[in-house]
Design a protein around this motif. Structure first.
Motif, PDB file in Angstrom:
ATOM      1  N   PRO A   1      -9.869   4.087 -76.958  1.00  0.00           N
ATOM      2  CA  PRO A   1      -9.365   2.922 -76.214  1.00  0.00           C
ATOM      3  C   PRO A   1     -10.506   2.136 -75.584  1.00  0.00           C
ATOM      4  O   PRO A   1     -11.466   2.717 -75.055  1.00  0.00           O
ATOM      5  N   SER A   2     -10.417   0.822 -75.606  1.00  0.00           N
ATOM      6  CA  SER A   2     -11.523  -0.027 -75.172  1.00  0.00           C
ATOM      7  C   SER A   2     -11.715  -0.049 -73.663  1.00  0.00           C
ATOM      8  O   SER A   2     -12.749  -0.524 -73.185  1.00  0.00           O
ATOM      9  N   ASP A   3     -10.730   0.448 -72.888  1.00  0.00           N
ATOM     10  CA  ASP A   3     -10.918   0.481 -71.429  1.00  0.00           C
ATOM     11  C   ASP A   3     -11.412   1.842 -70.952  1.00  0.00           C
ATOM     12  O   ASP A   3     -11.384   2.137 -69.760  1.00  0.00           O
ATOM     13  N   ASN A   4     -11.884   2.663 -71.881  1.00  0.00           N
ATOM     14  CA  ASN A   4     -12.427   3.970 -71.531  1.00  0.00           C
ATOM     15  C   ASN A   4     -13.948   3.841 -71.490  1.00  0.00           C
ATOM     16  O   ASN A   4     -14.594   3.778 -72.535  1.00  0.00           O
ATOM     17  N   PRO A   5     -14.565   3.768 -70.301  1.00  0.00           N
ATOM     18  CA  PRO A   5     -15.996   3.446 -70.210  1.00  0.00           C
ATOM     19  C   PRO A   5     -16.874   4.518 -70.833  1.00  0.00           C
ATOM     20  O   PRO A   5     -16.470   5.672 -71.019  1.00  0.00           O
TER      21      PRO A   5
ATOM     22  N   GLY B   1     -16.234  -0.791 -69.503  1.00  0.00           N
ATOM     23  CA  GLY B   1     -14.785  -0.931 -69.416  1.00  0.00           C
ATOM     24  C   GLY B   1     -14.386  -2.101 -68.533  1.00  0.00           C
ATOM     25  O   GLY B   1     -13.272  -2.145 -68.015  1.00  0.00           O
ATOM     26  N   GLY B   2     -15.316  -3.060 -68.352  1.00  0.00           N
ATOM     27  CA  GLY B   2     -15.039  -4.220 -67.515  1.00  0.00           C
ATOM     28  C   GLY B   2     -15.263  -3.995 -66.033  1.00  0.00           C
ATOM     29  O   GLY B   2     -15.014  -4.886 -65.219  1.00  0.00           O
ATOM     30  N   LEU B   3     -15.758  -2.825 -65.659  1.00  0.00           N
ATOM     31  CA  LEU B   3     -16.008  -2.494 -64.251  1.00  0.00           C
ATOM     32  C   LEU B   3     -17.388  -2.984 -63.809  1.00  0.00           C
ATOM     33  O   LEU B   3     -18.230  -3.344 -64.636  1.00  0.00           O
ATOM     34  N   THR B   4     -17.625  -2.969 -62.508  1.00  0.00           N
ATOM     35  CA  THR B   4     -18.937  -3.322 -61.961  1.00  0.00           C
ATOM     36  C   THR B   4     -19.808  -2.089 -61.761  1.00  0.00           C
ATOM     37  O   THR B   4     -20.869  -2.154 -61.152  1.00  0.00           O
ATOM     38  N   THR B   5     -19.342  -0.965 -62.265  1.00  0.00           N
ATOM     39  CA  THR B   5     -20.069   0.298 -62.182  1.00  0.00           C
ATOM     40  C   THR B   5     -20.356   0.824 -63.585  1.00  0.00           C
ATOM     41  O   THR B   5     -19.740   0.399 -64.561  1.00  0.00           O
ATOM     42  N   ALA B   6     -21.290   1.758 -63.664  1.00  0.00           N
ATOM     43  CA  ALA B   6     -21.544   2.454 -64.923  1.00  0.00           C
ATOM     44  C   ALA B   6     -22.016   3.868 -64.623  1.00  0.00           C
ATOM     45  O   ALA B   6     -22.565   4.151 -63.552  1.00  0.00           O
TER      46      ALA B   6
ATOM     47  N   THR C   1      -1.954   1.863 -65.634  1.00  0.00           N
ATOM     48  CA  THR C   1      -2.461   0.492 -65.636  1.00  0.00           C
ATOM     49  C   THR C   1      -3.864   0.381 -65.058  1.00  0.00           C
ATOM     50  O   THR C   1      -4.431  -0.702 -65.021  1.00  0.00           O
ATOM     51  N   GLU C   2      -4.440   1.498 -64.613  1.00  0.00           N
ATOM     52  CA  GLU C   2      -5.779   1.480 -64.033  1.00  0.00           C
ATOM     53  C   GLU C   2      -6.846   1.671 -65.110  1.00  0.00           C
ATOM     54  O   GLU C   2      -6.606   2.307 -66.131  1.00  0.00           O
ATOM     55  N   VAL C   3      -8.035   1.111 -64.840  1.00  0.00           N
ATOM     56  CA  VAL C   3      -9.191   1.345 -65.716  1.00  0.00           C
ATOM     57  C   VAL C   3      -9.964   2.528 -65.142  1.00  0.00           C
ATOM     58  O   VAL C   3     -10.397   2.496 -63.993  1.00  0.00           O
ATOM     59  N   PRO C   4     -10.150   3.607 -65.919  1.00  0.00           N
ATOM     60  CA  PRO C   4     -10.863   4.776 -65.401  1.00  0.00           C
ATOM     61  C   PRO C   4     -12.351   4.493 -65.230  1.00  0.00           C
ATOM     62  O   PRO C   4     -12.944   3.758 -66.011  1.00  0.00           O
ATOM     63  N   LYS C   5     -12.953   5.095 -64.200  1.00  0.00           N
ATOM     64  CA  LYS C   5     -14.395   4.947 -64.002  1.00  0.00           C
ATOM     65  C   LYS C   5     -15.192   5.889 -64.897  1.00  0.00           C
ATOM     66  O   LYS C   5     -16.392   5.694 -65.098  1.00  0.00           O
ATOM     67  N   ALA C   6     -14.528   6.918 -65.404  1.00  0.00           N
ATOM     68  CA  ALA C   6     -15.208   7.928 -66.198  1.00  0.00           C
ATOM     69  C   ALA C   6     -14.315   8.398 -67.324  1.00  0.00           C
ATOM     70  O   ALA C   6     -13.088   8.291 -67.231  1.00  0.00           O
ATOM     71  N   PRO C   7     -14.896   8.915 -68.395  1.00  0.00           N
ATOM     72  CA  PRO C   7     -14.084   9.446 -69.495  1.00  0.00           C
ATOM     73  C   PRO C   7     -13.238  10.626 -69.038  1.00  0.00           C
ATOM     74  O   PRO C   7     -13.593  11.338 -68.104  1.00  0.00           O
ATOM     75  N   GLY C   8     -12.110  10.832 -69.728  1.00  0.00           N
ATOM     76  CA  GLY C   8     -11.296  12.009 -69.488  1.00  0.00           C
ATOM     77  C   GLY C   8     -10.320  11.913 -68.344  1.00  0.00           C
ATOM     78  O   GLY C   8      -9.656  12.887 -67.994  1.00  0.00           O
TER      79      GLY C   8
END
Length: 339
Positions: free
Chosen positions: A54-58, A109-114, A218-225
């Motif tokens: 999934p594309s929203d999985n950073p 994933g579109g977030l301001t973090t990595a 509906t949330e974008v996760p900050k981390a995988p899993g």
């Protein structure tokens, strides 16, 4: 395409593929990652395609040194520098606030973090240095399947879909890195791993939140899993909670008309007579070996297509056991054996 397998002595050839925007799987001490140039958007997009991710999985960004992190992230805190000194290279991933526009949305994933990690594998550190770029590296498997702990596991899932694999044998830890969020006021573990909360707290001298492993639909996760189904073989996994539960579980297995997979430590396997229709996979002697062998066992039974059910041993949910149980619960869909 042909998927080439490289020895550690052939790092330069593997790095050339990364520089060309192609995908190369690489070894770490935890699991094998699927590498692409983290600054090449086209290459990063191909990671999602190859995995069916999934594309929203950073994605986690793998680096060879602290200086690379500082190119992309906001100034590192004292705690971050302490943890880098204590645990890098090693199985600790840390999430930082990014400088504006530092990495493409396809990475974050579109977030301001990595999330950043410095893996403890000499061949992969040499690969990153030779490519002269940070490398994204989600697990090198079909999305949702057990993570790969050998180059052969990678080939099983991705042969013909990626350009190469850097083969450095079986991984040592067996489950993915601890993911620690340092972008908020209180550090929080988003995915447990070999580096425990108590070990982190001992270094930074402040409490770490540990119950942050899931996000909403509906949330974008900050981390995988944290959001999607993970680590699941085709068979249904049942968690056997206590050693005393094994006689009942094996009695149930004996009454089934199909073969049943059994994953347990040597003491459990020797203390219980396995029915004739059961195939065993040893998890070794304790939590360290069980963590190292968990994904290998799930993948082993994935190749045994007649096996539709797997009984797998639980451990106490503390220390390294928290990482083991996190993966086992996800692979089983939280399904525990009950009479």
């Amino acid at each position: 395409m042909e998927t080439k397998v490289f020895k550690p002595s052939e790092v330069q050839a593997a790095a050339q593929l990364i520089d060309e925007g192609q995908l190369v799987a690489f070894p770490t001490e935890t699991v094998y990652g699927l590498g692409a140039d983290a600054t090449n958007v086209k290459a990063v997009k191909q990671v999602y395609v190859a995995k069916g991710r999934p594309s929203d999985n950073p994605l986690i960004v793998h680096v060879a040194d602290q200086a690379t992190v500082e190119r992309f992230a906001q100034p590192l805190s004292t705690a971050a520098k302490q943890l880098i000194k204590a645990f890098w290279p090693g199985p600790l991933t840390m999430i930082f606030q990014l400088k504006p526009g530092a990495l493409a949305p396809e990475v974050t994933g579109g977030l301001t973090t990595a999330a950043f990690r410095n893996p403890d594998n000499a061949a992969t550190l040499a690969l990153i240095r030779a490519a002269q770029t940070p490398i994204v590296g989600p697990s090198a498997n079909t999305s949702g399947k057990p993570s790969p702990t050998t180059a052969q596991h990678v080939l099983h899932d991705l042969d013909g879909k990626i350009a190469g694999i850097l083969d450095d044998g079986a991984t040592k830890v067996g489950v993915e890195s601890t993911v620690l969020d340092l972008s908020t006021n209180q550090p929080a573990i988003l995915r447990p791993g070999a580096i425990t909360a108590s070990a982190i707290e001992a270094v930074i001298g402040q409490p770490v939140m540990t119950e942050q492993h899931h996000v909403g639909a509906t949330e974008v996760p900050k981390a995988p899993g944290m959001k999607y189904k993970h680590y699941a073989p085709a068979a249904q996994v049942y968690i056997v909670d206590q050693k005393t539960d094994w006689p009942a579980a094996l009695k149930w297995a004996a009454n089934q008309s199909v073969p049943i997979g059994v994953m347990a430590t040597n003491d459990v396997l020797t203390a219980n007579a396995l029915p004739a229709n059961c195939e065993q996979f040893s998890l070794g002697t304790g939590i360290q070996s069980a963590t190292r062998e968990l994904f290998a066992g799930l993948r082993h039974f994935d190749t045994e297509t007649e096996i539709k059910d797997i009984l797998c041993q639980a451990f106490d949910n503390k220390g390294l056991g928290a990482a083991y149980m996190n993966r086992l619960n996800k692979s089983a869909g939280q399904t525990h054996f009950s009479v």
